[in-house]
Design an enzyme around this catalytic site. Structure first.
Site, PDB file in Angstrom:
ATOM      1  CD  GLN A 281      23.642 118.091  10.733  1.00 22.25           C
ATOM      2  OE1 GLN A 281      23.036 119.158  10.861  1.00 22.25           O
ATOM      3  NE2 GLN A 281      23.564 117.368   9.643  1.00 22.25           N
ATOM      4  NE  ARG A 294      15.485 115.899   8.830  1.00 25.79           N
ATOM      5  CZ  ARG A 294      14.177 116.184   8.762  1.00 25.79           C
ATOM      6  NH1 ARG A 294      13.409 115.579   7.860  1.00 25.79           N
ATOM      7  NH2 ARG A 294      13.627 117.073   9.567  1.00 25.79           N
ATOM      8  CD1 TRP A 297      15.899 116.055  15.458  1.00 22.55           C
ATOM      9  CD2 TRP A 297      13.980 117.187  15.403  1.00 22.55           C
ATOM     10  NE1 TRP A 297      15.816 116.633  14.222  1.00 22.55           N
ATOM     11  CE2 TRP A 297      14.642 117.339  14.157  1.00 22.55           C
ATOM     12  CE3 TRP A 297      12.752 117.816  15.585  1.00 22.55           C
ATOM     13  CZ2 TRP A 297      14.105 118.086  13.118  1.00 22.55           C
ATOM     14  CZ3 TRP A 297      12.224 118.556  14.562  1.00 22.55           C
ATOM     15  CH2 TRP A 297      12.892 118.695  13.333  1.00 22.55           C
ATOM     16  CG  ASP A 398      17.956 123.724  11.936  1.00 23.55           C
ATOM     17  OD1 ASP A 398      17.702 124.739  11.264  1.00 23.55           O
ATOM     18  OD2 ASP A 398      18.066 122.588  11.437  1.00 23.55           O
ATOM     19  CD  GLU A 401      12.381 127.455   9.948  1.00 25.52           C
ATOM     20  OE1 GLU A 401      12.673 126.286   9.661  1.00 25.52           O
ATOM     21  OE2 GLU A 401      13.107 128.179  10.648  1.00 25.52           O
ATOM     22  CG  ASP A 465      18.512 123.718   5.011  1.00 25.55           C
ATOM     23  OD1 ASP A 465      19.516 123.936   5.709  1.00 25.55           O
ATOM     24  OD2 ASP A 465      17.480 123.197   5.452  1.00 25.55           O
ATOM     25  CG  HIS A 530      25.946 120.988   6.444  1.00 25.06           C
ATOM     26  ND1 HIS A 530      25.637 119.652   6.239  1.00 25.06           N
ATOM     27  CD2 HIS A 530      25.007 121.447   7.308  1.00 25.06           C
ATOM     28  CE1 HIS A 530      24.572 119.329   6.944  1.00 25.06           C
ATOM     29  NE2 HIS A 530      24.176 120.397   7.608  1.00 25.06           N
TER      30      HIS A 530
END
Length: 673
Positions: A281, A294, A297, A398, A401, A465, A530
């Site tokens: 990822q 993290r 992006w 991902d 929402e 998650d 993961h």
């Protein structure tokens, strides 16, 4: 056939033998409200309050039957004084469709009362993690972070609420869908993306409240619950089949660069673990915050972290190993893609006309505005060029929402309504990228956020998650509940992060949890690991030889099930029969109507995974068939049994009369303990 029966001030509406509406002045079908909402978003967690200032039940009605172009429909006008609402009831394609006029301008909420039975079971509403049977509860339908813990009575949830407003509740979900299935053998789907509250807590009435009047309600009744579920996806759309390579072992979630990926792959291969893919990822770079690791992006290959990846991917492909990545619908501030999108006017705006920035936890990102078709095409092309063109065979799509309710969109639509629609827009962009590239048989993506549009757009869901624990609401057991609730909503393919993800507030993934989760994952459509948000705190797939050995065993078994899994996925694509399904779809009797700790994988495998810490035996209640234990070849009849479940041998049974009995028998001999 629709029938409407009038008796003084009472109106009863039925569809075939199914009674849907029992309207009277005391229990009106339609009630209008004046409401004022308060919505606060903090890093994807939404806090919603709705103050109802005025209530107006529409107690009166008038009914007329209309014949138009050879078709009969019913027109019902519900009223109270000068306020009225018109409903049109018509039969279409073997279902009843109810459409509505606009509500009076002074009101902004509508509530509908549908007939309920006291002993009725209710399922669906998208993806629900705490409850399979929704009877007795209210469910706000709003997409957002699922929350940490998801049970206000647990210590973890209370800490998450106190420290980061992130605790969640029994109803918080990435994937709300205004669709439910009743044990009375029907489904209802509301065509709206606005906020809704589905209340199944009353014995004789289901109350459905909407902020946005549905363009229609569609209701279908069938002889069996299995046929009802099939008809949900017949209406809304069905997932396609998966690329063949997906079933050929485990997809290893690895981070940290090219060298790390290759070294871990080599170790697993030497231990005879069938690996079908590497999911990295962080292929586009790292970003560390207080939450943990993290990602950066900006959806382009990070050559520093992953040197030589452009040549490694083709070499891996020669070994039949795919490389997968990650993307979401946001672009980090001041990255190359952000600057390009801003220049082209493809980003959502504030009311002042500036680029709207969303706080994702110590960094900000902008929203690609999918209501602008040119922006959607641009992002489709980003995926096609930067991911597919680079050589990725799949990715996690991902988020979806987080859309704020005060954002200004290109098409001027209400963000309050667009919020729940956004995951479907995002799924469609990814689907179009694969189709446009001509690689539908080779590539796939998986998502956590969804809505009714996802059934036709998203090839694979993932549960999100989960905590790295055994908790019912947010740990390993919640994954099975979520898969079964999605199945009842028409979504037939879902999987999870093996071992969970959320590693906070003292939670650390144990060896036992990872091993039991791996067993469970072998009997799902897809196996993928993961590391979690704090990898060093978690037991990993290569932490010791025993763990690697368990992965070799279960991933090999999963691969051996490939013909059966492919058959089930094809069945889901063509007939709308979910691969992981509640037992009661084939055995509609107690206690299966409330069973959420066992399931059927396809028609012929009964799976009762170990989902409790320290459990070495499983109580199972087998349906009315002759069953064979997969790991001992011992035969069992229907009823209660206590099954030994050492690590590597979960309580899984196959139907003795299965057309796949020869395949299962061979697997049983190979993996017998």
């Amino acid at each position: 056939m629709i029938s409407c029966t009038m008796e003084q001030d009472r109106l009863v509406v039925s569809y075939g033998k199914l009674v849907l509406i029992n309207h009277s002045p005391q229990t009106p079908f339609v009630t209008l409200y004046k409401g004022a909402e308060s919505i606060d978003m903090y890093r994807g967690n939404f806090f919603i309050e709705d103050s109802l200032n005025e209530t107006l039940p529409l107690k009166e009605y008038s009914l007329s039957e209309v014949l138009e172009e050879g078709r009969v429909y019913y027109k019902i006008v519900f009223s109270n004084g000068e306020n009225r609402l018109t409903c049109i009831l018509i039969e279409k394609a073997g279902r009843i469709e109810i459409s509505f006029s606009a509500i009076p301008e002074s009101y902004n909420r509508i509530e509908l009362c549908l007939v309920a039975n006291d002993d009725e079971h209710i399922y669906g509403c998208g993806e629900q993690f705490s409850f399979l049977d929704l009877r007795g509860k209210q469910f706000p339908l709003w997409t957002g972070e699922q929350g940490v813990g998801r049970n206000k009575n647990t210590n973890i949830t209370q800490i998450a609420d106190r420290e980061d407003r992130a605790g969640g509740d029994y109803h918080t979900t990435f994937y709300p869908q205004p669709t439910f299935v009743s044990s009375r053998s029907y489904f209802l789907h509301a065509e709206t993306y606005g906020y809704a509250l589905f209340d199944f807590s009353r014995p004789l009435c289901h109350r459905l409240r909407f902020w946005d009047v549905p363009s229609s309600l569609t209701i279908s009744t069938k002889p069996t619950l299995l046929e009802v579920v099939q008809d949900v996806s017949a209406l809304l759309g069905r997932q396609g089949e998966l690329p063949s390579w997906v079933y050929d072992g485990v997809i290893l979630g690895i981070q940290g660069g090219t060298g790390t990926c290759l070294a871990k792959l080599d170790a697993m291969q030497k231990a005879n673990v069938p690996v079908t893919g590497i999911w990295a990822q962080d292929w586009e770079g790292e970003n560390y915050t207080s939450f943990g690791k993290r990602l950066r992006w900006n959806w382009q290959w990070d050559k520093n972290l992953y040197p030589g990846l452009d040549t490694v991917i083709p070499e891996l492909m020669k070994q039949q190993i795919r490389f997968l990545g990650y993307i979401n619908p946001y672009v980090v501030v001041d990255g190359p893609l952000f600057n390009e999108a801003k220049k082209k006017g493809f980003l959502a705006l504030t009311k002042e006309g500036n680029v709207f920035l969303v706080d994702f936890g110590e960094f900000d990102a902008a929203i690609v505005d999918f209501t602008n078709r040119e922006a959607a095409i641009w992002y489709r092309d980003v995926i096609e060029k930067e991911l597919i063109g680079f050589g990725l065979s799949g990715w996690m799509a991902d988020f979806g929402e987080y859309l704020p309710t005060d954002v200004v969109l290109y098409d001027k639509s209400s963000a309050l309504v667009a919020h729940n629609a956004w995951p479907g827009f995002w799924a469609q962009v990814n689907k179009e990228a694969i189709e446009h590239s001509g690689k539908s048989d080779e590539c796939f993506f998986f998502m956590r956020a969804g809505n009714a549009r996802s059934l036709a757009s998203c090839p694979m869901m993932w549960a999100g998650d989960q905590n790295v624990d055994w908790s019912e609401d947010d740990g390993l057991p919640s994954v099975l509940t979520s898969a079964l609730s999605l199945a009842m909503s028409g979504m037939g393919l879902q999987h999870s992060d093996i071992g969970g993800y959320t590693t906070l507030y003292g939670m650390k993934r144990t060896k036992e949890l990872l091993l039991r989760w791996t067993e469970f994952a072998a009997f799902t459509p897809l196996m993928r690991t993961h590391e979690g948000n704090r990898p060093k705190d978690n037991w990993q797939f290569d932490s010791d030889a025993e763990t690697i050995g368990l992965f070799a065993r279960m991933a090999s078994l999963h691969k051996d099930l490939k013909p059966y899994l492919q058959h089930g996925v094809k069945e889901n694509a063509e007939q709308g029969i979910p691969l992981m399904r509640p037992v009661f779809l084939h055995y509609p009797k107690e206690p299966f109507f409330e069973c959420k700790d066992s399931y059927l994988l396809g028609r012929d495998l009964f799976v009762a995974p170990v989902m409790k810490n320290g459990e070495v035996q499983r109580k199972v209640f087998l349906p009315d068939e002759s069953w064979v234990h997969l790991f001992s070849s011992k035969r069992y009849t229907a009823g209660n049994h206590l099954i030994e479940t050492p690590i590597g041998s979960p309580a899984v049974f196959y139907r003795e009369d299965s057309p796949f009995a020869e395949l299962f028998s061979g697997i049983s001999i190979k993996y017998r303990t």
